[in-house]
Design an enzyme around this catalytic site. Sequence first.
Site, PDB file in Angstrom:
ATOM      1  N   CYS A  26       0.854  -1.184   0.000  1.00 23.45           N
ATOM      2  CA  CYS A  26       0.000   0.000   0.000  1.00 23.45           C
ATOM      3  C   CYS A  26       0.895   1.241   0.000  1.00 23.45           C
ATOM      4  CB  CYS A  26      -0.916   0.001   1.223  1.00 23.45           C
ATOM      5  SG  CYS A  26      -0.029   0.235   2.788  1.00 23.45           S
ATOM      6  N   HIS A  87       3.387   2.263  11.019  1.00 25.07           N
ATOM      7  CA  HIS A  87       2.342   2.136  12.044  1.00 25.07           C
ATOM      8  C   HIS A  87       2.322   3.309  13.008  1.00 25.07           C
ATOM      9  CE1 HIS A  87       3.452  -2.189  11.104  1.00 25.07           C
ATOM     10  NE2 HIS A  87       2.199  -2.106  10.718  1.00 25.07           N
ATOM     11  N   CYS A 109       2.638   6.453   8.335  1.00 27.05           N
ATOM     12  CA  CYS A 109       1.693   6.640   7.230  1.00 27.05           C
ATOM     13  C   CYS A 109       0.842   7.890   7.485  1.00 27.05           C
ATOM     14  CB  CYS A 109       0.805   5.409   7.115  1.00 27.05           C
ATOM     15  SG  CYS A 109      -0.538   5.571   5.917  1.00 27.05           S
ATOM     16  N   HIS A 137      -1.959  -4.277  18.442  1.00 29.47           N
ATOM     17  CA  HIS A 137      -1.311  -3.841  17.203  1.00 29.47           C
ATOM     18  C   HIS A 137      -0.557  -2.530  17.444  1.00 29.47           C
ATOM     19  CE1 HIS A 137      -0.825  -2.560  13.006  1.00 29.47           C
ATOM     20  NE2 HIS A 137      -1.039  -3.843  12.686  1.00 29.47           N
ATOM     21  N   GLU A 139      -0.027   0.042  15.613  1.00 32.49           N
ATOM     22  CA  GLU A 139      -0.718   1.246  15.152  1.00 32.49           C
ATOM     23  C   GLU A 139      -1.712   1.726  16.215  1.00 32.49           C
ATOM     24  OE1 GLU A 139      -4.239   2.455  12.077  1.00 32.49           O
ATOM     25  OE2 GLU A 139      -2.698   1.116  11.259  1.00 32.49           O
ATOM     26  N   CYS A 207      -8.188   3.334   5.714  1.00 30.30           N
ATOM     27  CA  CYS A 207      -7.600   3.950   4.513  1.00 30.30           C
ATOM     28  C   CYS A 207      -8.285   3.430   3.250  1.00 30.30           C
ATOM     29  CB  CYS A 207      -6.094   3.713   4.468  1.00 30.30           C
ATOM     30  SG  CYS A 207      -5.604   2.086   3.929  1.00 30.30           S
ATOM     31  N   SER A 235       0.492  -9.962  10.007  1.00 28.43           N
ATOM     32  CA  SER A 235      -0.090  -8.789   9.350  1.00 28.43           C
ATOM     33  C   SER A 235      -1.586  -8.708   9.621  1.00 28.43           C
ATOM     34  CB  SER A 235       0.164  -8.851   7.836  1.00 28.43           C
ATOM     35  OG  SER A 235      -0.609  -7.882   7.160  1.00 28.43           O
ATOM     36  N   SER A 236      -2.010  -7.618  10.215  1.00 27.58           N
ATOM     37  CA  SER A 236      -3.423  -7.435  10.548  1.00 27.58           C
ATOM     38  C   SER A 236      -4.286  -7.353   9.295  1.00 27.58           C
ATOM     39  CB  SER A 236      -3.589  -6.175  11.388  1.00 27.58           C
ATOM     40  OG  SER A 236      -4.948  -5.897  11.599  1.00 27.58           O
ATOM     41  N   ASN A 237      -3.863  -6.559   8.316  1.00 24.85           N
ATOM     42  CA  ASN A 237      -4.714  -6.378   7.134  1.00 24.85           C
ATOM     43  C   ASN A 237      -4.795  -7.662   6.311  1.00 24.85           C
ATOM     44  OD1 ASN A 237      -2.949  -6.037   4.458  1.00 24.85           O
ATOM     45  ND2 ASN A 237      -1.787  -5.158   6.153  1.00 24.85           N
TER      46      ASN A 237
END
Length: 742
Positions: A26, A87, A109, A137, A139, A207, A235-237
């Site tokens: 991303c 993050h 980000c 997490h 972030e 996002c 990875s969370s996403n």
Amino acid sequence: MKNKTQNRMLEINGVQVEVASTAGFCFGVARAMQLTQTLLKEGKQVATLGPLIHNPQVIQTLEKAGVTTAGSVEEIPENAVAVVRSHGVPLATYQQLQQKGLVVADATCPFVTKIQKIAEEYGEKGGTVLVAGDATHPEVQGIAGHTAGPVFVFKNLAELREVLPKIDTEKPVAMVAQTTYEVTKWLESVSFIKKECTNCAIFDTICNATWARQQEAEEMARRCDLVIVVGGYGSSNTKKLYNVAAAHTRAVQVETAAELTKAMFNGVRRVGITAGASTPAPVIEEVLNRMSDEIRDGEISFEEMLNDSMKPVHAGQVVKGVVVEVSPSEITVDIGTKQTGIVKLEELTDDPAVRSADELVKRDEEIELVVVKVNDQDGIIYLSKRQMEARKGAEEVAKAAEEGTVMDGYVIESNKGGLVALVKGVKVFIPASQATVRRGEDYTTLVRKHVQLKIKEFSPRRTIGSIREVMAAELDAQREAFWAEVEVGKHYVGAVKSLTSYGAFVDIGGVDGLVHISELSWSRIKHPSEIVNVGDTIEVYVKDLDRDNHKVSLGFKKQEDNPWEKLRGEYPIGSNFTATVVSVTQFGAFVRILPGIDGLVHISEISYDRVERVADVLSVGQEVEVKLLDVDFDRKRISLSMKALLPVPEETVKSGDDEMVASSSAEETVVTPEIEAEMEASAPAVEVVSEEVTEEAPVEEAAEEAPAEEAAEEAPAEEVAEEAPVEEAAAEEAPAEEAEEK
């Protein structure tokens, strides 16, 4: 939202393959990677605060290039440039970096920075920030670290419902989302909060790339028989992409191409490939190439795989499968059919202590299952590992019933009749009479505990077990060992099993001994519950033994706690001290010297002035200065004087009326039967005379006390007894120490 770029379409040996246009880095991850690579090209020593992205392969590549991954600010080398990953980090971390004097390259980000500013703004207002996301997490931790006010993190609607009552809605409230939060869960949360908290400001902070990626994964899943989600397991996403795809078709997550197997493509005609935001393009290509090789492999033709996948499956059938995905609430299993095999957590085990499926099974593990239900319309087969274990367990339980084998069980519930336990997946009923050794004991305390039991009766419809038989055998062994080594004076730590009016029974290793009520406290108590409760663990010692009748008498109170010994050591005759009046009588006042010990200030020892009524001079609760005149430790009597601390009146000295004073004092000590009765009623007891008791016959206290042993009129005032002596309990009663073993 429509994709701006068309998905990549391939055909491999008759299988349609669709690669998502959004798969790969991303904007935020690409920006962090570019910043780090630029620093390396400039010859800088680079250290990232935590893994730059959640992809092990990328991290390995960066480490080979000289990038250090630091777990904390302290681990960053002093000469290195500290890279803050996409993050973001809490404000406190920026302060630590500054204090260490490090050069910082901030790769946070921009979408994350926006959320941090919202949190900071509402914190300054004293408001509350709600964050939809994973509390572990980085972030989310960074966002929480940018607000000075209350912050609550929730991962789903259920947790938001729990959080809402804790919020001060009189102050500003803001709700934001982790940039990679699952879209459908966010929409549910928004709908709820709008109704329940009308003053909550809602910020859609997922996002755009995440929205697009999840929408594309959902659309692809509706078209495909299988979706492969490529990305790191941390990875969370990527995990959320898998969840979105798995809701509509069979889906698997892989971190590298090496994890692909032929079995994954059995019966598949159309495959979709997507990837998390931290998955580099080369990894996606490797997966695509490996998948092509697996499909083209000539060992098993696609037609053969298709035929195998079409074999009928029916409820009750036993099948073998390979675990391809594990989540807390369920696992996905490949059993070689077109349908997706699902095993819910409740079908993995009966043990309520297990909270997550990953406690029981791992990816790529082969397991045997029973088909519970086939849903051809949705393409899902529901399976059960629990039922499979129950089938195998039934054979073991039946054998144990025949051989009398002791088995391990887990108690899952209680009812009026007894307990229900699981033994090898088989439900076993344990009647109340077989649940505990002691009748009347609370068997419900065994719920959610592991126990040992014997199977008394087995049938497909009803299986009965006994915990009591196992425990009774253990207690017999404990009793035998106890009587072989016990001796008077030996100390034990035991549990209080029951209370009676005359004492407490304590389990000291399979044997219940009695601590008589008189052995529980140096002060008089009305009931053992004033000192101990059932279930308490206490230290006791053996006072007496009756081996013939298996009776054990126990002591509990310690000699060093004896208030009379404390009095002997700390209060010598002639000492002065302050004491509190605890009762007032016709002949004087009792004052508290130590807890459990009261002394008498006779009416003649209150003042040089004649005192007609003690109540006119002293009252309960009043503190007075007294002198210790005498202590009779055998009879537990104490004489005190207030007068002895007062100056002798001048007129008394001049008149030489010593004889008159003595005569007056002697006159006051005359104790009539009425006064004697009042003394007995008023003077608090100092020590309980040990009544003798058996377990079968509780002691009854003497209804009447004996008259005073000495004629009061012949005793000086300072020797007036604190209380009349208590006669010993009748000799024919059994000794208190001889409590029958229960």
